[in-house]
Scaffold this active site. Structure first.
Site, PDB file in Angstrom:
ATOM      1  CD  GLU A  66      25.599  64.885 -22.431  1.00 17.81           C
ATOM      2  OE1 GLU A  66      24.979  64.874 -23.521  1.00 17.81           O
ATOM      3  OE2 GLU A  66      25.134  65.390 -21.398  1.00 17.81           O
ATOM      4  CD  GLU A  97      44.012  62.983  -5.315  1.00 20.88           C
ATOM      5  OE1 GLU A  97      44.848  63.793  -4.874  1.00 20.88           O
ATOM      6  OE2 GLU A  97      42.815  63.053  -5.028  1.00 20.88           O
TER       7      GLU A  97
END
Length: 168
Positions: A66, A97
């Site tokens: 963004e 992860e």
């Protein structure tokens, strides 16, 4: 909660959401100190990397995506890295992860340097991918920060610990 009416559920969720702003308010000074150091690095030509896994990683990638349209930044300035790569944005990649070496490798692949900042994002404060990246980033002389939702001891390779206790 499943025995509540829709109105009751919405009120419960809304009441819980108000706790988030209060938790962030308690951490504003830590956030400010991190931003002060980050801005100095950005002025010197550095970059900001968000690093996370699962939802935390997705939110970091989203925020980075963004920045160009919202703030007219160069897409290289703020970058998001998620354990499991691009595919992990749209589906869960279990175990991605768990590799600290993969996190460290991402720092090498992105040529992290002493002008850069790496901000780890982990609700649990126990994600090996994130911690491996932060350790390697510190070795590469980057500024490091960590946003967690737990109280945690200071890590030698984390310059700025931002602990936002939002509850369950």
């Amino acid at each position: 909660i499943d025995n509540k009416s829709i109105t009751e559920i919405l009120n419960i969720i809304n009441n819980e959401d108000t706790k988030v702003a209060l938790a962030v308010q308690k951490s504003l000074s830590s956030i400010e100190y991190f931003i002060d150091d980050l801005v100095l690095r950005l002025i010197e030509g550095g970059r900001l990397f968000y690093i996370g896994s699962g939802t935390s990683g997705r939110l970091g990638v989203l925020d980075a995506a963004e920045c160009p349209p919202t703030f007219s930044t160069n897409p290289e300035l703020v970058q998001g890295i998620i354990a499991g790569g691009y595919d992990a944005l749209v589906k869960s990649i279990e175990g991605a992860e768990d590799s600290s070496s993969d996190g460290a490798l991402k720092m090498i692949e992105n040529n992290v340097n002493d002008k850069d900042t790496v901000l780890g994002l982990t609700a649990s404060s126990s994600t090996p991918f994130v911690f491996g990246a932060l350790k390697k980033a510190k070795e590469m002389q980057a500024l490091t920060g960590l946003i967690i939702c737990n109280k945690q001891n200071k890590f030698s390779y984390v310059d700025h610990m931002i602990s936002i206790i939002v509850g369950p």
